[in-house]
Structure formats: C-alpha cells, structure tokens
Design an enzyme around this catalytic site. Structure first.
Site, PDB file in Angstrom:
ATOM      1  N   CYS A  75       0.709  -1.206   0.167  1.00 18.32           N
ATOM      2  CA  CYS A  75      -0.130  -0.003   0.069  1.00 18.32           C
ATOM      3  C   CYS A  75       0.933   1.397  -0.066  1.00 18.32           C
ATOM      4  CB  CYS A  75      -0.932  -0.099   1.240  1.00 18.32           C
ATOM      5  SG  CYS A  75      -1.999  -1.515   1.129  1.00 18.32           S
ATOM      6  N   HIS A 129      -1.307   6.136   2.795  1.00 20.36           N
ATOM      7  CA  HIS A 129      -1.515   5.205   3.650  1.00 20.36           C
ATOM      8  C   HIS A 129      -1.834   5.840   5.030  1.00 20.36           C
ATOM      9  CE1 HIS A 129      -0.670   1.615   6.326  1.00 20.36           C
ATOM     10  NE2 HIS A 129      -0.815   0.793   5.235  1.00 20.36           N
TER      11      HIS A 129
END
Length: 496
Positions: A75, A129
């Site tokens: 991610c 994130h």
C-alpha cells in the site's frame, strides 16, 4: 431609442460570449477514487460473475487499462509512488513507513500540484497510507471516517482480545501487538453503518460544498482489503456454492523459495483454520466479492452526487486499485507482496469529458507513475517538475496506440532485492543479494498464470539478456535520480 436597443443587444452578446469563453477555459474537476487491494476482477475486465455495475458504467464512458501496473505491491510504497510520480527506489518508501517527506521534503505530490495551480483539493478515506497523510497536498485537512470497520460481533471480539493483551502487559500501540477480529463478516445494516459508507457520505457533503470550485476530490475506500466486511445485501449477491477456487494453488515450478515468502495478512485474524480448508477459502473469496460490490455501490452514489450537483459532465473520473492481490494464486491467500503479475497488475479506469474511445479497452502498457503527468495533461496543468512517468492521454482517443514498452515493479524478499519487468509477453524477475543473482522468467503467451520459471531455457537466452539489461538500467537511473532530488536518507542510499 434604437441606438440604446442596439447597444443593449451588443452588451448582452458580450456577456454571453465572455461567459462562453470562461466556460471553455474552466479546467476540468477530478474525482480520484482509490480502492484498497482491488484486483482487476470486475465486470468491465471480463468477469461476469462479479457484480460491479457502477464501475462498469464509468468504464462504458471511459477506457479500461488491461495492462496497468503498480511499482510495488504494497500500500504505502505503491501510493507514494503514484502520488509523487517517482519509483519506490527514489522515494525511499519500500515498506509501510516512514513518511516520504522525511527524506524528500520538497517533493510536490499529485494533489499538491493541482492545489498549487488553483484547484481546491480535498482527501477523504485512504489516499496516502493510513497514518502517513500529507497535509501539504490538501486545501483542507484530510478526513478519515469514524464509522466502524466491523459489525458489533467483530468489535466485541476485538475488545475482548485487547483486554486480554492489556492483562498480559502488552503495548497495543506496537505493530506486533495489533488486534484483529474475524477475516470475514456480514451484517444486515445500511451502507453508511460501516467505514466506507461513512466516507461516501462525507464525500457527498464535501462535493455539495465545493461544486462551484474547480476541485480535485480524492476518495479512498478500505474495502476490499481484509477484513472483508460489508452489509448483508452484498453477501446475498453471491452463491458460495458456485465460487470456484484457483487451479494453481502451488508455487511456480523453478521459483526460488523466498519469492513467495509473504507477510501473512491472515495471521492474527479470529478463527482462521490452519491449514486453510476449501470451505474457508470459498468464504474468503465470498467476502472479497461482497466487499467489492459494496465499494461499487459507494462509487455509484458518488457518480449520482456529481450529476446531482451539476458537475458530472465537467469531471475527470479515475478509479484504481493500489496494487494486485492473491486469492489463492500460487497458494497465497489474502495478500499481495510479490513481484508476480497477480501482484503488480492493477485496476485502472479513466473517464474524461473528452474521452473519444468510450467503452474501449487498451492493452498498451501503462504504469502508476504515468498517472501524475497524465492527469496534469488532461486538465491542462504544467508538466510536473519531477517524475518517471509519461502521459497516456493519447490512449483515451486511440487505445490501440503503444506508449510504454516496459513496466517495472519491485519487492524486497528474504534479504533479496527483487525487480521485475514485463514487456507484455514476458515477465522477468531479477533477485540480487550481494554478488548472488537469481532469475525468473515467465512466458505469458504459453503460461499467462506464471506457473513455470523458464529463465534457464537456452532458447530464451536473448530474452533474458534484454530484459535483464532493462532492469539494471532502471536501477542505475533510480540511483542517479536519488542524488538529483537530494534524498536525505543515508541508510537507504548506502543500502541501495
């Protein structure tokens, strides 16, 4: 009187013409939709068993990119790379943390570039994130929804586990002591009960406020990242007895062991059988599909919001999954973390007011680092000051054009730095540790699922040599760019 009448007519025409000129000059808005762990497994990608009608409608007015790739299947590295236009080896972000500004404080992000050029930028949900947001990117503070991720039963399980760890004297702020509930859960509630539905509501409220501005609105969804939790009506869309398991639940023949070593994202979740049973595997896929359909419904609400506020026709829409995902392929469940096609290939759909190739698919190779210059190009902003990508705007007119020759991704596994490159026909993975080099090569013509490493095939020596040269050139270019951009992490620079 006649003169005054003519004068008024002329003034009226001038107003109309000025308004028309302003309308033509007004830059397009952008709705930027990030979806966590979304595989290119949707109706518009040829999966008729997946219920994704709203995304499919956007695809019918835009272009579906069948060969789009992230630069790292995790991610934070992937999103950082996409939002800066820089490869992970240049941002220095190859794990979840730290923050990219720790080493590259003056980098201008994609939304920041829009903000610097007069756009109102706002982010909701998971864009960067979680916990690593970038305030410089937004006109107003980023907003993360507060709705629950779990249903009451899952929340109760988590609370009980927390209390147990507290009694043991464990620090719950440490990553290794995180507490999880069940990996899948269904609950008979309205969409806005859960986090993604709450973020959709917040986005619609924001849209109503900014509709008269030229805006860049980024909305991030947490599903279908595990835990797969969604309202019951989305679970009811699927018949679990009809769910098929992948036919390659084994390591690729000839692949090094560390290539499949992965963060076990199922680890720590409640009541996960070991080993996994077929029934449980089907439950995981069922939950993933339901979570995908739940997000699809939220996107439908966003599109309706654009239309209700009168800005749909003037808005660029981007829908992407931040990386690929494994649901049993090569024996890996509910994770990414590899250099294989299933991890690197992503969902990417782009619709603009000027898209001429409506409803078409492009097999041209594009990369996430291309999004930054592409969106700038579409709305007429200056070319970004930094970046490794190229605008693929021409593909929105002629999707059969060929722009990029290669797409690159990377992942550190088992102490080996792994870099992969695909030219659409082959994927080569080069692993390096000190003076040791290990290669993998997969022929997508005869082996699209990458089940056999053919790097040792003498007939493919020229292919290996050519693709290896591309990987090594990419590594060297990134080293130079780190110096040019003044990357300040000495540890990362010396390690690389």
């Amino acid at each position: 009187m006649k003169f005054r009448f003519i004068q008024n007519v002329i003034l009226l025409l001038m107003v109309v013409l000025c308004h028309s000129a302003y309308s033509q000059k007004k830059k397009y808005n952008v709705l930027f939709i990030a979806i966590d762990d979304l595989r290119p497994q949707l109706g518009c990608y040829g999966f008729s068993n997946v219920k994704s009608p709203n995304i499919d409608k956007v695809a019918a007015e835009g272009v579906v990119f069948e060969k789009a790739y992230c630069q790292q299947a995790l991610c934070s590295p992937s999103r950082t790379s996409l939002l800066t236009g820089l490869n992970p080896d240049v941002t220095g972000i190859i794990t979840i943390g730290p923050h990219f500004r720790d080493s590259l404080p003056n980098i201008v992000t994609l939304p920041q570039h829009f903000k610097n050029n007069g756009y109102f930028t706002q982010g909701l949900g998971k864009i960067f994130h979680n916990g690593l947001d970038d305030p410089r990117s937004w006109s107003v503070p980023h907003e993360q929804g507060k709705n629950p991720r779990y249903a009451p039963e899952g929340q109760a399980i988590i609370e009980a586990k927390k209390q147990e760890k507290i009694k043991q004297g464990l620090d719950l702020t440490l990553r290794e002591n995180r507490v999880f509930g069940p990996p899948v859960e269904s609950y008979d509630v309205a969409d806005n009960y859960f986090l993604d539905g709450g973020n959709t509501e917040n986005a619609l409220k924001a849209l109503a406020k900014i509709k008269d501005s030229t805006f860049f609105l980024a909305v991030g969804f947490s599903n279908p990242h595990i835990p797969y939790v969604s309202p019951k009506k989305y679970w009811d869309l699927y018949d679990r007895s009809q769910i098929q398991l992948p036919n390659n639940q084994y390591a690729p023949e000839g692949a090094p062991v560390w290539a499949l070593q992965s963060l076990d994202e199922l680890n720590g979740y409640h009541n996960v059988p070991k080993p996994l049973t077929d029934d449980f595997k089907r439950e995981l896929i069922h939950g993933y599909l339901a979570a995908t359909s739940y997000v699809d419904a939220q996107i439908g609400l966003l599109i309706d919001g654009l239309k209700k506020n009168g800005v749909y026709e003037n808005t660029v829409i981007v829908i992407f999954g931040d990386h690929g995902y494994q649901l049993g392929q090569h024996g890996m469940w509910s994770n990414k973390h590899t250099n294989y096609e299933t991890s690197a290939r992503v969902t990417l759909i782009v619709k603009t007011p000027e898209t001429k190739a409506k409803g078409q698919k492009s097999s041209s190779i594009v990369q996430f680092v291309d999004l930054y210059p592409t969106l700038s190009d579409i709305v007429g902003l200056p070319k970004p000051a930094q970046g490794h990508g190229h605008s693929f705007k021409p593909l929105l007119t002629d999707p059969k054009k060929k722009l990029n020759t290669y797409a690159f991704s990377q992942y550190l596994k088992g102490g080996y730095y792994g870099y992969s490159v695909t030219d659409g026909k082959y994927r080569l993975v080069q692993w390096k540790k000190g003076n040791e080099t290990v290669l993998e090569l997969y022929d997508h013509t005869s082996d699209p699922d990458e089940n056999k490493n053919v790097a040792g095939n003498p007939a493919l020596k020229a292919v290996v040599t050519s693709l290896t040269a591309q990987v090594n050139q990419r590594i060297e270019n990134d080293k130079k760019d780190r110096k040019i951009l003044g990357h300040t992490s000495q540890a990362f620079n010396s390690e690389k």
